[in-house]
Write a protein that holds these residues in place. Structure first.
Motif, PDB file in Angstrom:
ATOM      1  N   GLY A 234       0.809  -1.212   0.000  1.00 58.80           N
ATOM      2  CA  GLY A 234       0.000   0.000   0.000  1.00 58.80           C
ATOM      3  C   GLY A 234       0.842   1.261   0.000  1.00 58.80           C
ATOM      4  N   SER A 235       1.998   1.217  -0.683  1.00 59.42           N
ATOM      5  CA  SER A 235       2.898   2.370  -0.642  1.00 59.42           C
ATOM      6  C   SER A 235       3.368   2.760  -2.042  1.00 59.42           C
ATOM      7  CB  SER A 235       4.122   2.048   0.228  1.00 59.42           C
ATOM      8  OG  SER A 235       5.117   3.035   0.030  1.00 59.42           O
ATOM      9  N   PRO A 236       2.815   3.850  -2.598  1.00 56.01           N
ATOM     10  CA  PRO A 236       3.292   4.323  -3.900  1.00 56.01           C
ATOM     11  C   PRO A 236       4.771   4.699  -3.872  1.00 56.01           C
ATOM     12  CG  PRO A 236       1.239   5.396  -3.307  1.00 56.01           C
ATOM     13  CD  PRO A 236       1.704   4.658  -2.088  1.00 56.01           C
ATOM     14  N   THR A 237       5.257   5.158  -2.715  1.00 53.50           N
ATOM     15  CA  THR A 237       6.660   5.558  -2.619  1.00 53.50           C
ATOM     16  C   THR A 237       7.575   4.348  -2.780  1.00 53.50           C
ATOM     17  OG1 THR A 237       5.858   7.119  -0.985  1.00 53.50           O
ATOM     18  CG2 THR A 237       8.235   6.959  -1.257  1.00 53.50           C
ATOM     19  N   LEU A 238       7.252   3.264  -2.064  1.00 48.91           N
ATOM     20  CA  LEU A 238       8.053   2.050  -2.174  1.00 48.91           C
ATOM     21  C   LEU A 238       7.968   1.499  -3.603  1.00 48.91           C
ATOM     22  CD1 LEU A 238       9.801  -0.064  -0.752  1.00 48.91           C
ATOM     23  CD2 LEU A 238       7.723  -1.262  -0.095  1.00 48.91           C
ATOM     24  N   ALA A 239       6.756   1.560  -4.189  1.00 46.07           N
ATOM     25  CA  ALA A 239       6.589   1.084  -5.559  1.00 46.07           C
ATOM     26  C   ALA A 239       7.422   1.914  -6.525  1.00 46.07           C
ATOM     27  CB  ALA A 239       5.116   1.122  -5.967  1.00 46.07           C
ATOM     28  N   LEU A 240       7.475   3.229  -6.299  1.00 47.64           N
ATOM     29  CA  LEU A 240       8.282   4.102  -7.155  1.00 47.64           C
ATOM     30  C   LEU A 240       9.763   3.733  -7.028  1.00 47.64           C
ATOM     31  CD1 LEU A 240       8.253   6.578  -9.070  1.00 47.64           C
ATOM     32  CD2 LEU A 240       8.716   7.984  -7.052  1.00 47.64           C
ATOM     33  N   ALA A 241      10.203   3.476  -5.788  1.00 49.46           N
ATOM     34  CA  ALA A 241      11.597   3.078  -5.569  1.00 49.46           C
ATOM     35  C   ALA A 241      11.909   1.799  -6.352  1.00 49.46           C
ATOM     36  CB  ALA A 241      11.858   2.870  -4.079  1.00 49.46           C
ATOM     37  N   VAL A 242      10.987   0.830  -6.297  1.00 46.07           N
ATOM     38  CA  VAL A 242      11.199  -0.437  -7.004  1.00 46.07           C
ATOM     39  C   VAL A 242      11.201  -0.206  -8.518  1.00 46.07           C
ATOM     40  CG1 VAL A 242      10.161  -2.694  -7.494  1.00 46.07           C
ATOM     41  CG2 VAL A 242      10.276  -1.861  -5.146  1.00 46.07           C
ATOM     42  N   ALA A 243      10.288   0.662  -8.988  1.00 44.66           N
ATOM     43  CA  ALA A 243      10.192   0.925 -10.424  1.00 44.66           C
ATOM     44  C   ALA A 243      11.455   1.612 -10.940  1.00 44.66           C
ATOM     45  CB  ALA A 243       8.967   1.778 -10.726  1.00 44.66           C
ATOM     46  N   ILE A 244      11.927   2.633 -10.215  1.00 47.83           N
ATOM     47  CA  ILE A 244      13.119   3.355 -10.666  1.00 47.83           C
ATOM     48  C   ILE A 244      14.342   2.451 -10.617  1.00 47.83           C
ATOM     49  CG2 ILE A 244      14.683   5.243 -10.067  1.00 47.83           C
ATOM     50  CD1 ILE A 244      12.259   6.903  -9.386  1.00 47.83           C
ATOM     51  N   THR A 245      14.427   1.616  -9.567  1.00 42.65           N
ATOM     52  CA  THR A 245      15.520   0.661  -9.489  1.00 42.65           C
ATOM     53  C   THR A 245      15.506  -0.250 -10.719  1.00 42.65           C
ATOM     54  OG1 THR A 245      15.135   0.641  -7.115  1.00 42.65           O
ATOM     55  CG2 THR A 245      16.646  -0.992  -7.969  1.00 42.65           C
ATOM     56  N   GLY A 246      14.315  -0.709 -11.087  1.00 42.17           N
ATOM     57  CA  GLY A 246      14.189  -1.573 -12.262  1.00 42.17           C
ATOM     58  C   GLY A 246      14.626  -0.870 -13.525  1.00 42.17           C
ATOM     59  N   LEU A 247      14.219   0.395 -13.681  1.00 45.00           N
ATOM     60  CA  LEU A 247      14.599   1.158 -14.875  1.00 45.00           C
ATOM     61  C   LEU A 247      16.109   1.342 -14.941  1.00 45.00           C
ATOM     62  CD1 LEU A 247      11.806   3.893 -14.942  1.00 45.00           C
ATOM     63  CD2 LEU A 247      12.261   2.189 -16.706  1.00 45.00           C
ATOM     64  N   VAL A 248      16.712   1.717 -13.804  1.00 45.47           N
ATOM     65  CA  VAL A 248      18.152   1.969 -13.765  1.00 45.47           C
ATOM     66  C   VAL A 248      18.926   0.695 -14.083  1.00 45.47           C
ATOM     67  CG1 VAL A 248      20.066   2.517 -12.207  1.00 45.47           C
ATOM     68  CG2 VAL A 248      18.005   3.925 -12.195  1.00 45.47           C
ATOM     69  N   ALA A 249      18.418  -0.447 -13.621  1.00 45.49           N
ATOM     70  CA  ALA A 249      19.128  -1.703 -13.859  1.00 45.49           C
ATOM     71  C   ALA A 249      18.950  -2.190 -15.296  1.00 45.49           C
ATOM     72  CB  ALA A 249      18.638  -2.774 -12.876  1.00 45.49           C
TER      73      ALA A 249
END
Lengths: 69, 535
Positions: free
Chosen positions: B122-137
């Protein structure tokens, strides 16, 4: 495993799952294979035994799949 | 007439056939409408065992792998063979995990790992962190596929960037039109070519070089004579732990990459995934044999192509093929590597585009996006991702992409607590997970920064082998930096969870139910994602 009795909650637990530990641990035990001799078809032990672990992985996952589907 | 004309003709013909298939793929298993992420981005979530096998295999075993793994074996020896235990360990490791991920994604319509994290914690912030990590990788990984094609082109004596730009433009066009169906269809050709080439290589080349015995003996002689301390056809006391942690850490990381998950979510039921976990090791065998091409290159006395005074070891496999095979077959082998770059590049750009669409566009820009809008944004994002990858190669030193990809593995591992452990437990507090993610990233970057590479004179980001001496231990032993960083992540996430709980900080709401993790094809789905979490 998704064909549980009616009323029973579904689960992916099974004693067969323990078989998956074998191909995860074996390839990480370097003392088993970090040697040149004995060679097989010219391959040092280091290479042929690690390639053989692929078979362990295939057999283990196949058994777990068959026994839990 | 250049000495490489036959090779070039075979290469171009095969490349064009495959490009044609990419465009035709839009009509394959034709849906009534391609305008949704389920269709464009996941091929209708309907792939059976065979398509999934080719798709995931074509996705994970990339052109860069085929070029870089033997190059590593060529220069370092046994340590480069870590790719084999890595791909043996990974399938039993994720066997149960991926089935759960498939089920919960099927019920809730998740397209990316960040979608799952969003709903679970239930956390858009955590989801954003995971999404950006995925993009960077993922981004540098796409750029590296270009390095794979370039290695082949260099071996054919072609320099300049125009061919690469044309290849990627064609790729971008058919991915835009056909979505995931394009790489799924092309993967059949790519993998068939790879299997043919590798079988021919491991039978034909050793026969030319006097058998496997003399190949390994030649490699041993080279490493015995070299001054570098870590090389050899066996491991030594100082790099065994590195070998183990690198193999295990890479296995943990593999299915955290958004593009690996794309192939998994595109399959039609749980059994397809489980069956593939026992069928995909066929590729591991091929990868093991490909790694040994590095030793064959040593025995054959291959000299890597030099450009600008620097020897490019990534060219050893193409040069080896050129030396050993008749021209027409070298062309086939080069095409296998070139096409081998297209499949993963397409899937990676689709995965990156989906991350942007679902977890940035839909979350922050247009909350009420329709299916058609999502598909459109993803298609355009996939184009931009490819332009970015080409620019990376044109404007920056390719070494930069290689460094970034190395960092990428360490970075993507930091999503393990929320994505993989999240499939099993809701114990972690969303704040703890964010703190752990940040701490793991910081620790990983610090360690990578401290790693020099004496071989090319780099002071920082020279590899992934972190010397334990840096932590004050009196030893020359090294460990995979990502593995240590993940340890830091887990400890901070656990401590953070305890602290946030004690301080009674509100946790996010879990939108998933227990039974969602075991659902299968035909079970009811939740039509719309619950998007009511707090930031």
């Amino acid at each position: 495993m998704t064909t549980g009795e009616p009323g029973q909650p579904r689960t992916d637990r099974s004693p067969w799952n323990w078989l998956l530990v074998l191909p995860i641990v074996l390839p990480l035990l370097t003392f088993l294979f970090n040697a040149d001799e004995p060679r097989l078809f010219g391959f040092p032990l280091f290479y042929w035994l690690q390639i053989a672990f692929i078979v362990v992985g295939v057999v283990s996952t196949t058994i777990v799949y068959r026994m839990t589907k | 007439m250049s000495a490489h004309t036959t090779e070039l003709v075979v290469f171009i013909v095969l490349f064009l056939i495959v490009s044609g298939m990419g465009f035709v793929a839009a009509r394959w298993r034709r849906p009534s409408d391609l305008a949704s992420l389920n269709e464009w981005g996941l091929g209708g979530r309907s792939f059976g065992s065979w398509v999934t096998w080719f798709l995931i295999g074509g996705d994970l075993y990339t052109a860069y792998t085929f070029v870089a793994v033997p190059a590593l074996v060529f220069s370092a020896g046994a340590l480069g063979f870590y790719a084999l235990p890595y791909t043996v360990v990974v399938y039993p490791l994720v066997f149960l995990v991926l089935a759960r991920m498939w089920s919960v994604s099927h019920v809730h319509g998740f397209v990316t790992p960040a979608d799952f994290v969003r709903a679970r914690f239930g956390s858009p912030t955590l989801a954003l962190a995971v999404a950006i990590t995925g993009l960077v990788a993922t981004m540098p990984y796409i750029a590296l596929q270009l390095v794979g094609i370039e290695a082949v082109l260099k071996a054919m004596g072609i320099t300049g960037h125009l061919p690469i730009i044309i290849a990627f433009a064609i790729l971008a066009a058919y991915t835009y039109q056909s979505g995931l169906r394009a790489p799924a269809l092309i993967a059949f050709v790519k993998d068939s070519l790879i299997y043919i080439v590798i079988l021919a290589a491991v039978i034909y080349i050793p026969a030319q070089l006097g058998g496997w015995d003399s190949i390994f003996d030649a490699a041993k002689a080279k490493f015995d004579a070299s001054a570098a301390p870590g090389d050899g056809i066996l491991l030594n006391a100082n790099n065994q732990l590195q070998y183990i942690t690198l193999a295990f850490g890479s296995a943990l990381a593999l299915f955290l990459y958004p593009h690996s998950l794309t192939g998994v979510l595109a399959s039609k039921n749980r059994n397809v995934i489980k069956r593939n976990m026992s069928a995909l090791p066929a590729y591991s065998l091929v990868l093991g044999l490909i790694a040994l091409l590095g030793f064959m290159a040593i025995a054959a006395g291959v000299k890597p192509v030099t450009a600008g005074g620097k020897a490019d070891t990534n060219t050893i496999v193409p040069v080896l093929f050129d030396q050993m095979f008749p021209d027409w077959f070298t062309g086939v082998a080069y095409a296998a590597i070139g096409i081998g770059a297209l499949v993963p590049a397409a899937i990676m750009s689709i995965a990156a585009a989906n991350l942007f669409t679902r977890n940035i566009y839909r979350e922050y820009i247009n909350k009420d996006a329709t299916d058609a809008q999502e598909a459109n944004v993803s298609k355009i994002a996939s184009l931009l991702v490819k332009v970015g990858a080409v620019l990376c190669i044109l404007l920056l030193d390719p070494q930069f992409s290689i460094d970034l990809q190395l960092i990428g593995g360490v970075v993507i591992l930091q999503t393990l607590p929320s994505v993989a452990l999240g499939l099993y437990t809701r114990w972690f507090h969303k704040g703890g997970l964010i703190a752990g993610w940040a701490a793991g990233l910081a620790a990983g970057m610090w360690m990578l920064y401290l790693i020099p590479n004496p071989a090319n004179g780099k002071q920082h980001f020279g590899g992934s082998a972190f010397g334990l001496a840096n932590l004050g231990f009196d030893t020359k032993m090294t460990v995979y930096a990502g593995f240590l960083a993940l340890g830091v992540n887990l400890v901070v996430a656990a401590l953070g969870t305890l602290i946030f709980r004690a301080a009674k900080v509100a946790d996010g709401k879990d939108a998933t139910a227990r039974d969602d993790y075991f659902a299968d094809e035909g079970d009811p789905k939740v039509k719309d994602l619950d998007l009511t979490g707090s930031h």
